[in-house]
Design an enzyme around this catalytic site. Structure first.
Site, PDB file in Angstrom:
ATOM      1  N   HIS A 238      21.710  71.973 -16.531  1.00 38.89           N
ATOM      2  CA  HIS A 238      23.096  71.663 -16.152  1.00 38.89           C
ATOM      3  C   HIS A 238      23.728  72.809 -15.366  1.00 38.89           C
ATOM      4  O   HIS A 238      24.483  72.608 -14.425  1.00 38.89           O
ATOM      5  CB  HIS A 238      23.935  71.347 -17.396  1.00 38.89           C
ATOM      6  CG  HIS A 238      23.461  70.135 -18.135  1.00 38.89           C
ATOM      7  ND1 HIS A 238      23.128  68.963 -17.489  1.00 38.89           N
ATOM      8  CD2 HIS A 238      23.233  69.904 -19.457  1.00 38.89           C
ATOM      9  CE1 HIS A 238      22.728  68.057 -18.395  1.00 38.89           C
ATOM     10  NE2 HIS A 238      22.771  68.620 -19.589  1.00 38.89           N
TER      11      HIS A 238
ATOM     12  N   LEU B 289      37.766  67.951   3.013  1.00 39.05           N
ATOM     13  CA  LEU B 289      37.000  67.068   2.121  1.00 39.05           C
ATOM     14  C   LEU B 289      37.758  66.777   0.827  1.00 39.05           C
ATOM     15  O   LEU B 289      38.323  67.686   0.200  1.00 39.05           O
ATOM     16  CB  LEU B 289      35.667  67.747   1.764  1.00 39.05           C
ATOM     17  CG  LEU B 289      34.817  67.025   0.699  1.00 39.05           C
ATOM     18  CD1 LEU B 289      34.124  65.811   1.293  1.00 39.05           C
ATOM     19  CD2 LEU B 289      33.795  67.978   0.091  1.00 39.05           C
TER      20      LEU B 289
ATOM     21  N   ASP C  93      21.528  63.163 -11.254  1.00 36.72           N
ATOM     22  CA  ASP C  93      20.715  62.950 -12.460  1.00 36.72           C
ATOM     23  C   ASP C  93      19.451  63.802 -12.425  1.00 36.72           C
ATOM     24  O   ASP C  93      18.925  64.105 -11.351  1.00 36.72           O
ATOM     25  CB  ASP C  93      20.365  61.453 -12.566  1.00 36.72           C
ATOM     26  CG  ASP C  93      19.957  61.062 -13.979  1.00 36.72           C
ATOM     27  OD1 ASP C  93      20.099  61.887 -14.902  1.00 36.72           O
ATOM     28  OD2 ASP C  93      19.501  59.913 -14.160  1.00 36.72           O
ATOM     29  N   GLY C  94      18.978  64.168 -13.602  1.00 37.01           N
ATOM     30  CA  GLY C  94      17.686  64.852 -13.716  1.00 37.01           C
ATOM     31  C   GLY C  94      17.763  66.315 -14.128  1.00 37.01           C
ATOM     32  O   GLY C  94      16.738  67.010 -14.126  1.00 37.01           O
TER      33      GLY C  94
HETATM   34  C1  IPE Z   1      24.416  59.076 -15.410  1.00 40.00           C
HETATM   35  O1  IPE Z   1      23.277  59.740 -15.834  1.00 40.00           O
HETATM   36  C2  IPE Z   1      25.635  59.909 -15.685  1.00 40.00           C
HETATM   37  C3  IPE Z   1      25.779  61.121 -14.891  1.00 40.00           C
HETATM   38  C4  IPE Z   1      24.999  61.513 -13.930  1.00 40.00           C
HETATM   39  C5  IPE Z   1      26.932  61.913 -15.216  1.00 40.00           C
HETATM   40  P1  IPE Z   1      22.629  59.468 -17.257  1.00 40.00           P
HETATM   41  O2  IPE Z   1      21.454  60.354 -17.365  1.00 40.00           O
HETATM   42  O3  IPE Z   1      23.652  59.588 -18.310  1.00 40.00           O
HETATM   43  O4  IPE Z   1      22.200  57.937 -17.152  1.00 40.00           O
HETATM   44  P2  IPE Z   1      21.146  57.095 -17.976  1.00 40.00           P
HETATM   45  O5  IPE Z   1      21.454  57.306 -19.427  1.00 40.00           O
HETATM   46  O6  IPE Z   1      19.802  57.611 -17.634  1.00 40.00           O
HETATM   47  O7  IPE Z   1      21.353  55.698 -17.513  1.00 40.00           O
HETATM   48  C1  IPE Z   2      22.440  64.619 -15.263  1.00 45.26           C
HETATM   49  O1  IPE Z   2      21.267  65.103 -15.812  1.00 45.26           O
HETATM   50  C2  IPE Z   2      23.658  65.267 -15.859  1.00 45.26           C
HETATM   51  C3  IPE Z   2      24.426  64.391 -16.733  1.00 45.26           C
HETATM   52  C4  IPE Z   2      24.132  63.160 -17.031  1.00 45.26           C
HETATM   53  C5  IPE Z   2      25.613  64.955 -17.313  1.00 45.26           C
HETATM   54  P1  IPE Z   2      20.685  64.592 -17.188  1.00 45.26           P
HETATM   55  O2  IPE Z   2      21.206  65.474 -18.277  1.00 45.26           O
HETATM   56  O3  IPE Z   2      20.954  63.153 -17.394  1.00 45.26           O
HETATM   57  O4  IPE Z   2      19.154  64.858 -16.982  1.00 45.26           O
HETATM   58  P2  IPE Z   2      17.952  63.942 -17.462  1.00 45.26           P
HETATM   59  O5  IPE Z   2      18.214  62.568 -16.959  1.00 45.26           O
HETATM   60  O6  IPE Z   2      17.933  64.009 -18.964  1.00 45.26           O
HETATM   61  O7  IPE Z   2      16.753  64.570 -16.839  1.00 45.26           O
HETATM   62 MG    MG Z   3      19.918  61.488 -16.923  1.00 48.62          MG
END
Ligand code: IPE
Ligand code: IPE
Ligand code: MG
Length: 252
Positions: A49, A143, A32-33
Site C-alpha cells: 500500500h 487536474l 489493485d494488486g
Molecule cells: C477494489 O479492489 C477496491 C480498491 C481498489 C480500492 P479490491 O481488491 O477491494 O476488489 P476485490 O475484492 O478484488 O473485488
Molecule cells: C488495492 O490493492 C488497494 C486496495 C484495495 C485498498 P489490494 O490490497 O486489493 O491488493 P491485492 O488485490 O490483495 O493484491
Molecule cells: Mg485487490
C-alpha cells in the site's frame, strides 16, 4: 499534434502515433494488486500500500502532463472494511500521509482535490486531512484529482434514492420530473462528466462496486501489472488503446 510514442521498442514494429488532442477527459482507475505485489517480494501487505501511494503521485504527474481533466482513483471501497483491522487502519492513514508528503507538489501542479464516498464514517484524522486538502486546493483549476474513499456504488445509488424521495415528499419536484440528469445530481459525482476510460490493474476484470451508474459508456482497459508497478509507459499504453477505440454510444 501527433507525437511518436516515445517508449516503443523498435522490434515492436511501426511506432504507434500518440494523439495529444485525443486524450480522455476523465480517467478512473481501480488501483489493485498492492497486496500481491508485497507478497511477491516477501513483504507485509502494507508495504504494498505504501509503494502504491507513491505510484499515485507519479500517476497524477503523468495525468497532468497529458492534460487529463479529471482523474478518479479508487482508494478504499465500502467492502474494504472486511479486511483485518490493522490493514484498514493503515489504509485510512494513507490519505493523510499522502497529502502530508505530496500536497506542496500538487499545489505546484495546480491540482484540485475532491473526494467521493461516504466521508462521514471515516476516522476523524482522515476527514480532517482531506478537508484541509480540499480547502487548500479549491481554487486550483488544473487536474481534478478525485479520490474514491469509502466509496461503494450501490450505497451511493441507495443514498441518492433516499434523498430523491425526501425531495419529492417536500415537493421540490415531482416524480414525473425525475430523469437521468436529475438523478445524477444526487450522486457523489454530481458535476463531473462520466469517465471516458476505466483502468484496472492486477489482472482482475470486475468493477468491485465502482461507479456502476457512471461507467455505462466508459471504455475499459485491464492490465496484469500490479498497481505498485504501474508507470508512465503502461499509462500511455492505455491511452493509445483508448485512441484506437470507436465509441458509438449506441449509434452506428
Ligand atoms: C477494489 O479492489 C477496491 C480498491 C481498489 C480500492 P479490491 O481488491 O477491494 O476488489 P476485490 O475484492 O478484488 O473485488
Ligand atoms: C488495492 O490493492 C488497494 C486496495 C484495495 C485498498 P489490494 O490490497 O486489493 O491488493 P491485492 O488485490 O490483495 O493484491
Ligand atoms: Mg485487490
Amino acid at each position: 499534434m501527433k507525437i511518436p510514442f516515445f517508449n516503443q521498442k523498435k522490434e515492436e514494429g511501426p511506432q504507434e502515433e500518440f494523439d495529444l488532442t485525443n486524450v480522455p477527459n476523465h480517467i478512473a482507475i481501480i488501483m489493485d494488486g498492492n497486496g500481491r505485489w508485497a507478497k511477491k517480494k516477501g513483504l507485509p501487505r502494507i508495504a504494498g500500500h505504501k509503494a502504491g501511494m507513491d505510484v499515485v503521485k507519479d500517476t497524477v504527474e503523468v495525468a497532468v502532463k497529458y492534460n487529463i481533466q479529471t482523474l478518479t482513483l479508487f482508494a478504499f471501497s465500502t467492502e474494504n472494511w472486511k479486511r483485518p483491522k490493522q490493514e484498514v487502519e493503515y489504509l485510512l492513514k494513507l490519505p493523510k500521509e499522502f497529502l502530508h508528503t505530496y500536497l506542496p507538489g500538487l499545489m505546484k501542479n495546480n491540482v484540485r482535490i475532491e473526494i467521493i464516498g461516504d466521508i462521514e464514517s471515516l476516522p476523524v484524522h482522515t476527514k480532517e486531512a482531506i478537508q484541509y486538502a480540499k480547502e487548500k486546493t479549491k481554487d486550483n483549476d488544473g487536474l481534478l484529482l478525485n479520490f474514491a474513499l469509502n466509496y461503494g456504488s450501490r450505497h451511493e445509488i441507495l443514498e441518492a434514492i433516499k434523498l430523491i424521495m425526501e425531495d419529492i415528499d417536500n415537493q421540490k419536484f415531482t416524480l414525473e420530473q425525475l430523469d437521468e440528469k436529475l438523478l445524477s445530481k444526487y450522486l457523489y459525482t454530481n458535476g463531473l462528466s462520466d469517465p471516458d476510460l476505466l483502468i484496472r490493474t492486477s489482472g482482475e476484470q470486475r468493477l468491485s462496486n465502482f461507479l456502476l451508474w457512471q461507467l455505462a459508456y466508459t471504455e475499459f482497459w485491464f492490465t496484469d501489472v500490479l498497481w505498485p508497478d504501474f508507470n508512465e509507459e503502461i499509462f500511455v499504453e492505455a491511452l493509445l488503446e483508448y485512441q484506437n477505440r470507436s465509441r458509438r454510444f449506441g449509434g452506428i
